[in-house]
Design an enzyme around this catalytic site. Structure first.
Site, PDB file in Angstrom:
ATOM      1  N   CYS A 119       0.854  -1.178   0.000  1.00  0.00           N
ATOM      2  CA  CYS A 119       0.000   0.000   0.000  1.00  0.00           C
ATOM      3  C   CYS A 119       0.894   1.234   0.000  1.00  0.00           C
ATOM      4  O   CYS A 119       2.111   1.131   0.106  1.00  0.00           O
ATOM      5  CB  CYS A 119      -0.953   0.015   1.185  1.00  0.00           C
ATOM      6  SG  CYS A 119      -2.383   1.082   0.860  1.00  0.00           S
ATOM      7  N   CYS A 121      -0.050   4.350   1.762  1.00  0.00           N
ATOM      8  CA  CYS A 121      -0.374   5.367   2.769  1.00  0.00           C
ATOM      9  C   CYS A 121       0.794   5.703   3.696  1.00  0.00           C
ATOM     10  O   CYS A 121       0.888   6.818   4.198  1.00  0.00           O
ATOM     11  CB  CYS A 121      -1.598   4.947   3.573  1.00  0.00           C
ATOM     12  SG  CYS A 121      -1.589   3.231   4.091  1.00  0.00           S
ATOM     13  N   CYS A 129      -3.966   6.240   0.409  1.00  0.00           N
ATOM     14  CA  CYS A 129      -3.456   4.996  -0.160  1.00  0.00           C
ATOM     15  C   CYS A 129      -3.241   5.076  -1.672  1.00  0.00           C
ATOM     16  O   CYS A 129      -3.360   4.068  -2.377  1.00  0.00           O
ATOM     17  CB  CYS A 129      -4.385   3.844   0.194  1.00  0.00           C
ATOM     18  SG  CYS A 129      -4.639   3.653   1.977  1.00  0.00           S
ATOM     19  N   LYS A 198     -12.128  -4.856   3.232  1.00  0.00           N
ATOM     20  CA  LYS A 198     -11.502  -4.021   4.253  1.00  0.00           C
ATOM     21  C   LYS A 198     -12.400  -2.825   4.531  1.00  0.00           C
ATOM     22  O   LYS A 198     -12.761  -2.085   3.615  1.00  0.00           O
ATOM     23  CB  LYS A 198     -10.131  -3.558   3.760  1.00  0.00           C
ATOM     24  CG  LYS A 198      -9.432  -2.617   4.732  1.00  0.00           C
ATOM     25  CD  LYS A 198      -8.016  -2.346   4.286  1.00  0.00           C
ATOM     26  CE  LYS A 198      -7.329  -1.346   5.183  1.00  0.00           C
ATOM     27  NZ  LYS A 198      -5.966  -1.060   4.745  1.00  0.00           N
ATOM     28  N   ARG A 208      -2.198   3.425  12.956  1.00  0.00           N
ATOM     29  CA  ARG A 208      -1.750   4.653  12.273  1.00  0.00           C
ATOM     30  C   ARG A 208      -0.680   5.371  13.087  1.00  0.00           C
ATOM     31  O   ARG A 208       0.138   6.098  12.530  1.00  0.00           O
ATOM     32  CB  ARG A 208      -2.957   5.532  11.938  1.00  0.00           C
ATOM     33  CG  ARG A 208      -3.832   4.852  10.891  1.00  0.00           C
ATOM     34  CD  ARG A 208      -5.085   5.610  10.537  1.00  0.00           C
ATOM     35  NE  ARG A 208      -5.919   4.784   9.643  1.00  0.00           N
ATOM     36  CZ  ARG A 208      -7.131   5.118   9.237  1.00  0.00           C
ATOM     37  NH1 ARG A 208      -7.659   6.268   9.621  1.00  0.00           N
ATOM     38  NH2 ARG A 208      -7.814   4.320   8.448  1.00  0.00           N
ATOM     39  N   ARG A 220     -10.764   7.667   4.705  1.00  0.00           N
ATOM     40  CA  ARG A 220     -10.604   6.622   3.691  1.00  0.00           C
ATOM     41  C   ARG A 220     -11.943   6.056   3.201  1.00  0.00           C
ATOM     42  O   ARG A 220     -11.982   4.980   2.616  1.00  0.00           O
ATOM     43  CB  ARG A 220      -9.759   5.483   4.265  1.00  0.00           C
ATOM     44  CG  ARG A 220      -8.367   5.884   4.746  1.00  0.00           C
ATOM     45  CD  ARG A 220      -7.409   4.716   4.639  1.00  0.00           C
ATOM     46  NE  ARG A 220      -6.292   4.763   5.575  1.00  0.00           N
ATOM     47  CZ  ARG A 220      -5.242   5.571   5.451  1.00  0.00           C
ATOM     48  NH1 ARG A 220      -5.180   6.443   4.472  1.00  0.00           N
ATOM     49  NH2 ARG A 220      -4.260   5.511   6.347  1.00  0.00           N
ATOM     50  N   GLU A 236     -17.047  -7.608  -3.328  1.00  0.00           N
ATOM     51  CA  GLU A 236     -15.603  -7.351  -3.382  1.00  0.00           C
ATOM     52  C   GLU A 236     -14.815  -8.655  -3.492  1.00  0.00           C
ATOM     53  O   GLU A 236     -13.855  -8.760  -4.252  1.00  0.00           O
ATOM     54  CB  GLU A 236     -15.153  -6.596  -2.121  1.00  0.00           C
ATOM     55  CG  GLU A 236     -15.514  -5.120  -2.111  1.00  0.00           C
ATOM     56  CD  GLU A 236     -14.592  -4.285  -2.998  1.00  0.00           C
ATOM     57  OE1 GLU A 236     -13.664  -4.846  -3.608  1.00  0.00           O
ATOM     58  OE2 GLU A 236     -14.820  -3.063  -3.091  1.00  0.00           O
ATOM     59  N   LYS A 251     -11.089  -7.663   7.153  1.00  0.00           N
ATOM     60  CA  LYS A 251     -10.432  -6.765   8.100  1.00  0.00           C
ATOM     61  C   LYS A 251     -11.344  -5.611   8.456  1.00  0.00           C
ATOM     62  O   LYS A 251     -11.885  -4.991   7.557  1.00  0.00           O
ATOM     63  CB  LYS A 251      -9.147  -6.243   7.442  1.00  0.00           C
ATOM     64  CG  LYS A 251      -8.369  -5.259   8.268  1.00  0.00           C
ATOM     65  CD  LYS A 251      -7.178  -4.806   7.486  1.00  0.00           C
ATOM     66  CE  LYS A 251      -6.489  -3.718   8.289  1.00  0.00           C
ATOM     67  NZ  LYS A 251      -5.430  -3.092   7.564  1.00  0.00           N
ATOM     68  N   SER A 277      -5.159  -3.485  15.061  1.00  0.00           N
ATOM     69  CA  SER A 277      -4.504  -2.800  16.172  1.00  0.00           C
ATOM     70  C   SER A 277      -5.461  -2.433  17.309  1.00  0.00           C
ATOM     71  O   SER A 277      -5.154  -2.668  18.479  1.00  0.00           O
ATOM     72  CB  SER A 277      -3.815  -1.536  15.643  1.00  0.00           C
ATOM     73  OG  SER A 277      -4.741  -0.708  14.968  1.00  0.00           O
ATOM     74  N   TYR A 316      -1.156  -9.171  16.370  1.00  0.00           N
ATOM     75  CA  TYR A 316      -0.038  -8.665  17.163  1.00  0.00           C
ATOM     76  C   TYR A 316       0.185  -9.538  18.392  1.00  0.00           C
ATOM     77  O   TYR A 316       1.182  -9.399  19.084  1.00  0.00           O
ATOM     78  CB  TYR A 316      -0.298  -7.205  17.560  1.00  0.00           C
ATOM     79  CG  TYR A 316      -0.573  -6.338  16.352  1.00  0.00           C
ATOM     80  CD1 TYR A 316       0.474  -5.897  15.554  1.00  0.00           C
ATOM     81  CD2 TYR A 316      -1.878  -6.025  15.968  1.00  0.00           C
ATOM     82  CE1 TYR A 316       0.230  -5.144  14.409  1.00  0.00           C
ATOM     83  CE2 TYR A 316      -2.134  -5.269  14.828  1.00  0.00           C
ATOM     84  CZ  TYR A 316      -1.076  -4.828  14.058  1.00  0.00           C
ATOM     85  OH  TYR A 316      -1.321  -4.100  12.920  1.00  0.00           O
TER      86      TYR A 316
HETATM   87  C1  PBG Z   1      -3.542   0.792   5.307  1.00  0.00           C
HETATM   88  C2  PBG Z   1      -3.539  -0.209   6.409  1.00  0.00           C
HETATM   89  C3  PBG Z   1      -4.341  -0.166   7.549  1.00  0.00           C
HETATM   90  C4  PBG Z   1      -3.981  -1.224   8.370  1.00  0.00           C
HETATM   91  C5  PBG Z   1      -3.018  -1.943   7.681  1.00  0.00           C
HETATM   92  N1  PBG Z   1      -2.740  -1.296   6.460  1.00  0.00           N
HETATM   93  C6  PBG Z   1      -5.472   0.650   7.944  1.00  0.00           C
HETATM   94  C7  PBG Z   1      -5.604   2.048   7.575  1.00  0.00           C
HETATM   95  O1  PBG Z   1      -4.806   2.882   8.062  1.00  0.00           O
HETATM   96  O2  PBG Z   1      -6.534   2.361   6.856  1.00  0.00           O
HETATM   97  C8  PBG Z   1      -4.577  -1.474   9.714  1.00  0.00           C
HETATM   98  C9  PBG Z   1      -3.965  -2.512  10.540  1.00  0.00           C
HETATM   99  C10 PBG Z   1      -4.309  -2.424  11.978  1.00  0.00           C
HETATM  100  O3  PBG Z   1      -5.105  -1.585  12.431  1.00  0.00           O
HETATM  101  O4  PBG Z   1      -3.763  -3.251  12.717  1.00  0.00           O
HETATM  102  N2  PBG Z   1      -3.440   0.321   4.037  1.00  0.00           N
HETATM  103 ZN    ZN Z   2      -3.027   2.201   2.671  1.00  0.00          ZN
END
Ligand code: PBG
Ligand code: ZN
Length: 327
Positions: A119, A121, A129, A198, A208, A220, A236, A251, A277, A316
Site C-alpha cells: 500500500c 499510505c 493509499c 476491508k 496509524r 478513507r 468485493e 479486516k 490494532s 499482534y
Molecule cells: C492501510 C492499512 C491499515 C492497516 C493496515 N494497512 C489501515 C488504515 O490505516 O486504513 C490497519 C492494521 C491495523 O489496524 O492493525 N493500508
Molecule cells: Zn493504505
C-alpha cells in the site's frame, strides 16, 4: 428432549471436552505483523500498542528468528520510510525500507514466509493509499493511476524477496493489476493475499500511530468499505477471486465475524482475518488495568476467528499466543 438429552454429559471432564472440541488454534494459523524503520539498533515501542515496536532492519531480523523458532510460519512487513512524497517513492523504490527488511529476513531466515503489505499510505505525504488530484482535501484517491504505483511496488517487493504480496488499499482492479505486473516480471509463482473486504474502521487508530500513516486530511471512506455493509463484502470478494487472488482477507476481524463466515461460505480459497490494532490495544489496556485476563481473552478471541471460518489470523498477539499455547 430432556431428560433423555443432556448436553452436559460431554462436558463433564477435561478429557471429554478435549475429544469434542471443534476448533483448535495452532502456531500455523498465525501471521505476525512487523513495522520496519530506517536506522540501526532501533526498537521504539508504539505508545498505543504496548508490546509492539517500530524496529530497524537488524532488529527485524532478530525478531524474525524468534518468530520462526516459535513455529509461526509468516510475518507481514509494514514500512515507515525516511521521507514521504506525492508519488510514494519509498513504497516502490528498490532501496525502500520494506524491500531492505524483506531481503535481510530472507537471508537470515530463508524458510520464514515474508508477506509484504502493498500500500502507499505510509509513503505519501498526505497519508492516503494512492494518488490524489492536486488540491484534493477529501482523500478521493485516483484509482487507475494508483494501480500503476501498486504494480511497481509489488514487483519491487517480490524482487527483494517477498514471498506473498498483500495489497491493502481497496483500489478497484488492484489484484488484476498486480497479477499482471508480477507475471510480466517473472513472478508468476508469487501469490496474492488480497485485503478483499476491508472496512473504513475506527479500530485502525493505533496502527496509524505505529505506521505513521494517518491521513493528513479527509478519510478513507471513498475506498474502504462502510461497516454497515455485508453483501458488498461478498461482491468485493467475488471480484478479487475473478481477478486472480490466491487468498482473501477480512479486516477488521472482531466486529466482522459475520463477514468472515459469509466469505468462507462462498469461496474455497483460504480466508485470513486481520485482528487489527484497536482490537489488540483494547485487550492490552483492559489487561493492564487488571480488568480482564489477557491470555484467556486473547486465546478465546483467536479461537473464535477460526470458528467463524478464518484459516489464517494476522495478529499482534501471535508470539504471546504461541507461548501460551505451549504452556
Ligand atoms: C492501510 C492499512 C491499515 C492497516 C493496515 N494497512 C489501515 C488504515 O490505516 O486504513 C490497519 C492494521 C491495523 O489496524 O492493525 N493500508
Ligand atoms: Zn493504505
Amino acid at each position: 428432549m430432556f431428560p433423555i438429552n443432556r448436553p452436559r454429559r460431554l462436558r463433564s471432564t477435561s478429557q471429554l471436552r478435549r475429544m469434542v472440541q471443534e476448533t483448535v488454534i495452532t502456531a500455523s494459523d498465525l501471521i505476525y505483523p512487523l513495522f520496519a524503520v530506517p536506522g540501526e539498533g532501533i526498537a521504539k515501542e508504539v505508545v498505543s500498542m504496548p508490546g509492539v515496536y517500530q524496529l530497524s532492519v537488524d532488529k527485524i531480523v532478530a525478531e524474525a528468528k524468534e518468530v520462526y523458532d516459535l513455529g509461526i510460519p509468516a510475518i507481514i512487513l509494514f514500512g515507515i520510510p525516511d521521507t514521504k512524497d506525492a508519488d510514494a517513492t519509498g513504497a516502490w523504490h528498490d532501496c525502500g525500507i520494506v524491500q531492505k527488511a524483506a531481503t535481510a529476513v530472507k537471508e537470515a531466515v530463508p524458510e520464514l514466509v515474508v508477506i509484504a503489505d502493498t500500500c502507499l499510505c505510509e509513503y505519501t505525504t498526505h497519508g492516503h493509499c494512492g494518488y490524489l488530484e492536486v488540491g484534493d482535501l477529501t482523500g478521493r484517491v485516483l484509482n487507475d493511476p494508483t494501480l500503476e504505483l501498486l504494480k511497481k511496488t509489488a514487483v519491487s517487493q517480490a524482487k527483494a524477496g517477498a514471498d506473498i504480496i498483500a495489497p491493502s488499499g481497496m483500489m478497484d482492479g488492484f489484484v488484476q493489476a498486480i497479477r499482471e505486473g508480477l507475471d510480466e516480471a517473472g513472478f508468476e509463482n508469487i501469490p496474492i493475499l488480497s485485503y478483499a473486504a476491508k472496512y473504513a474502521s475506527a479500530y485502525y487508530g493505533p496502527f496509524r500511530d505505529a505506521a505513521e500513516s494517518a491521513p493528513q486530511y479527509g478519510d478513507r471512506r471513498t475506498y474502504q468499505m462502510d461497516p454497515a455493509n455485508g453483501r458488498e463484502a461478498l461482491k468485493e470478494v467475488e471480484l478479487d477471486i475473478a481477478e486472480g487472488a490466491d487468498m482473501l482477507m477480512v479486516k477488521p476481524a472482531l466486529s466482522y465475524m459475520d463477514i468472515i463466515w459469509r466469505v468462507k461460505e462462498i469461496t474455497n480459497l483460504p480466508v485470513a482475518a486481520y485482528n487489527v490494532s484497536g482490537e489488540y490495544s483494547m485487550i492490552k489496556a483492559a489487561a493492564l488495568n487488571g480488568w480482564i485476563d489477557e491470555k484467556k481473552v486473547t486465546l478465546e478471541t483467536l479461537t473464535s476467528f477460526k470458528r467463524a471460518g478464518a484459516d489464517l489470523i494476522l495478529t499482534y498477539h501471535a508470539k504471546d499466543a504461541v507461548r501460551w499455547l505451549n504452556e
